[in-house]
Design a protein around this motif. Sequence first.
Motif, PDB file in Angstrom:
ATOM      1  N   ASN A  59       2.686   2.426  -8.786  1.00 59.82           N
ATOM      2  CA  ASN A  59       3.434   3.221  -9.622  1.00 59.82           C
ATOM      3  C   ASN A  59       3.924   2.671 -10.522  1.00 59.82           C
ATOM      4  O   ASN A  59       3.881   2.587 -12.321  1.00 59.82           O
ATOM      5  CB  ASN A  59       3.984   4.275  -8.729  1.00 59.82           C
ATOM      6  N   THR A  60       4.895   1.407 -10.241  1.00 55.49           N
ATOM      7  CA  THR A  60       5.560   0.117 -11.451  1.00 55.49           C
ATOM      8  C   THR A  60       4.723  -0.111 -12.624  1.00 55.49           C
ATOM      9  O   THR A  60       5.058   0.131 -13.809  1.00 55.49           O
ATOM     10  CB  THR A  60       6.036  -0.406 -10.394  1.00 55.49           C
ATOM     11  N   LEU A  61       3.377  -0.824 -12.288  1.00 55.24           N
ATOM     12  CA  LEU A  61       3.000  -1.274 -12.601  1.00 55.24           C
ATOM     13  C   LEU A  61       1.817   0.081 -13.332  1.00 55.24           C
ATOM     14  O   LEU A  61       1.039  -1.052 -14.083  1.00 55.24           O
ATOM     15  CB  LEU A  61       1.859  -1.946 -12.336  1.00 55.24           C
ATOM     16  N   GLY A  62       1.839   0.826 -13.201  1.00 52.73           N
ATOM     17  CA  GLY A  62       1.325   2.232 -13.896  1.00 52.73           C
ATOM     18  C   GLY A  62      -0.200   2.018 -13.581  1.00 52.73           C
ATOM     19  O   GLY A  62      -0.910   2.088 -15.258  1.00 52.73           O
ATOM     20  N   VAL A  63      -0.606   1.911 -12.738  1.00 50.88           N
ATOM     21  CA  VAL A  63      -2.574   1.961 -11.968  1.00 50.88           C
ATOM     22  C   VAL A  63      -2.687   2.838 -11.322  1.00 50.88           C
ATOM     23  O   VAL A  63      -2.191   3.392 -10.393  1.00 50.88           O
ATOM     24  CB  VAL A  63      -2.426   0.197 -11.321  1.00 50.88           C
ATOM     25  N   LYS A  64      -3.864   2.937 -10.934  1.00 51.44           N
ATOM     26  CA  LYS A  64      -4.498   4.085 -10.456  1.00 51.44           C
ATOM     27  C   LYS A  64      -4.704   3.243  -8.635  1.00 51.44           C
ATOM     28  O   LYS A  64      -4.364   2.082  -8.618  1.00 51.44           O
ATOM     29  CB  LYS A  64      -6.025   4.460 -10.195  1.00 51.44           C
ATOM     30  N   TRP A  65      -4.226   4.111  -7.858  1.00 52.06           N
ATOM     31  CA  TRP A  65      -3.855   3.278  -6.631  1.00 52.06           C
ATOM     32  C   TRP A  65      -4.579   4.665  -5.285  1.00 52.06           C
ATOM     33  O   TRP A  65      -4.601   5.962  -5.653  1.00 52.06           O
ATOM     34  CB  TRP A  65      -2.156   4.396  -5.850  1.00 52.06           C
ATOM     35  N   TYR A  66      -5.514   4.044  -5.077  1.00 53.96           N
ATOM     36  CA  TYR A  66      -6.329   5.220  -3.639  1.00 53.96           C
ATOM     37  C   TYR A  66      -6.120   4.362  -2.602  1.00 53.96           C
ATOM     38  O   TYR A  66      -4.942   3.414  -2.566  1.00 53.96           O
ATOM     39  CB  TYR A  66      -8.203   4.336  -4.099  1.00 53.96           C
ATOM     40  N   THR A  67      -5.839   5.026  -1.635  1.00 53.62           N
ATOM     41  CA  THR A  67      -5.674   5.112  -0.332  1.00 53.62           C
ATOM     42  C   THR A  67      -6.895   5.872   0.647  1.00 53.62           C
ATOM     43  O   THR A  67      -7.909   6.816  -0.209  1.00 53.62           O
ATOM     44  CB  THR A  67      -4.792   6.000   0.373  1.00 53.62           C
ATOM     45  N   PHE A  68      -6.843   5.263   1.786  1.00 51.13           N
ATOM     46  CA  PHE A  68      -8.361   4.920   2.261  1.00 51.13           C
ATOM     47  C   PHE A  68      -8.753   4.653   3.800  1.00 51.13           C
ATOM     48  O   PHE A  68      -7.223   4.344   4.112  1.00 51.13           O
ATOM     49  CB  PHE A  68      -9.951   4.159   1.651  1.00 51.13           C
ATOM     50  N   THR A  69      -8.970   5.029   4.782  1.00 47.57           N
ATOM     51  CA  THR A  69      -9.043   4.678   5.805  1.00 47.57           C
ATOM     52  C   THR A  69     -10.653   4.316   6.418  1.00 47.57           C
ATOM     53  O   THR A  69     -11.546   4.414   5.639  1.00 47.57           O
ATOM     54  CB  THR A  69      -8.677   6.110   6.847  1.00 47.57           C
ATOM     55  N   SER A  70     -10.629   3.230   7.276  1.00 48.42           N
ATOM     56  CA  SER A  70     -11.712   2.530   7.275  1.00 48.42           C
ATOM     57  C   SER A  70     -11.807   2.779   9.198  1.00 48.42           C
ATOM     58  O   SER A  70     -10.838   2.689   9.844  1.00 48.42           O
ATOM     59  CB  SER A  70     -11.700   0.911   7.669  1.00 48.42           C
ATOM     60  N   THR A  71     -12.992   2.113   9.838  1.00 48.36           N
ATOM     61  CA  THR A  71     -13.820   2.401  10.960  1.00 48.36           C
ATOM     62  C   THR A  71     -13.836   0.744  11.165  1.00 48.36           C
ATOM     63  O   THR A  71     -14.767   0.734  11.806  1.00 48.36           O
ATOM     64  CB  THR A  71     -14.706   3.425  11.291  1.00 48.36           C
ATOM     65  N   PRO A  72     -12.478   0.239  11.916  1.00 46.61           N
ATOM     66  CA  PRO A  72     -13.652  -0.576  12.428  1.00 46.61           C
ATOM     67  C   PRO A  72     -14.183  -0.572  13.221  1.00 46.61           C
ATOM     68  O   PRO A  72     -13.597   0.373  14.332  1.00 46.61           O
ATOM     69  CB  PRO A  72     -12.157  -1.810  12.954  1.00 46.61           C
ATOM     70  N   SER A  73     -14.630  -1.854  13.482  1.00 44.67           N
ATOM     71  CA  SER A  73     -16.429  -1.700  15.107  1.00 44.67           C
ATOM     72  C   SER A  73     -15.072  -1.863  16.774  1.00 44.67           C
ATOM     73  O   SER A  73     -13.934  -2.782  16.529  1.00 44.67           O
ATOM     74  CB  SER A  73     -17.133  -3.033  14.706  1.00 44.67           C
ATOM     75  N   GLU A  74     -16.085  -2.058  18.120  1.00 45.32           N
ATOM     76  CA  GLU A  74     -15.143  -1.923  18.645  1.00 45.32           C
ATOM     77  C   GLU A  74     -14.547  -3.138  19.598  1.00 45.32           C
ATOM     78  O   GLU A  74     -13.597  -2.978  19.866  1.00 45.32           O
ATOM     79  CB  GLU A  74     -16.186  -1.366  19.913  1.00 45.32           C
TER      80      GLU A  74
END
Length: 239
Positions: A59-74
């Motif tokens: 936000n301070t740098l004024g860029v789009k920010w995406y959040t996500f989850t990932s699913t690591p392998s076992e």
Amino acid sequence: MKYFKNYKSCIVALSGGIDSAAVLKLAVDEMGADNVAAATCINSHVFNYEIKNAELIANTLGVKWYTFTSTPSEEFFENVADKCYYCKKSVIAEIFKIAEKYGYQAVCDGSNKDDLDDYRPGMKILNEYGVFSPLLEAEMGKKDAETIAGKICNAEIFFNTESCAATRIKTGRITEARLEKIEKIEDKLRYNYPGIRVRDYGETAKIEFKIIKHLTRLDREIIENVVRKFFENVEFGDS
């Protein structure tokens, strides 16, 4: 010096730490905020304060920010020696999906020359996926990253030198409950004891510090009182 001369846009894997913040700052300075984005994994092995930090930085740098989850392998949950490889593989794969969806030319991360001195199995992913590491390419280290990130002006941003919560679990399977326990303890102690590490050995917690710290008897009592709410045994050692 141009760091992104081969690209017109990029998305930065932003952890909330100094190194990736520095890369994001360089990208914005060179390409402009409209051509840069940040992506942050919000899995349970990522400390919540780092996620909030990443949001503040973006936000301070004024860029789009995406959040996500990932699913690591076992292998990650089995806590194998190179679990960081399997974790980072799932994270980078998700960021490439975001980059493809929104048309960013490059995926960048905060790897730097000092990382080459440590055992970091996750760095193999950079070559496998074609991740661009501007600091590494420019032979810049952590001191350089600190200087660059220090130019991001927001007093609420709290930079700490962290590895993810999963690295704290030294024996046995990685579970949500164990990750949550580590985060609760470190959240209570982090600001008074920067660089603290709570290593989970099952019934025993070993307290270490990223930077050698001389603890008074009172310090030890304070730390032990917090940790013993979650672990039967407490030990102190060097990181």
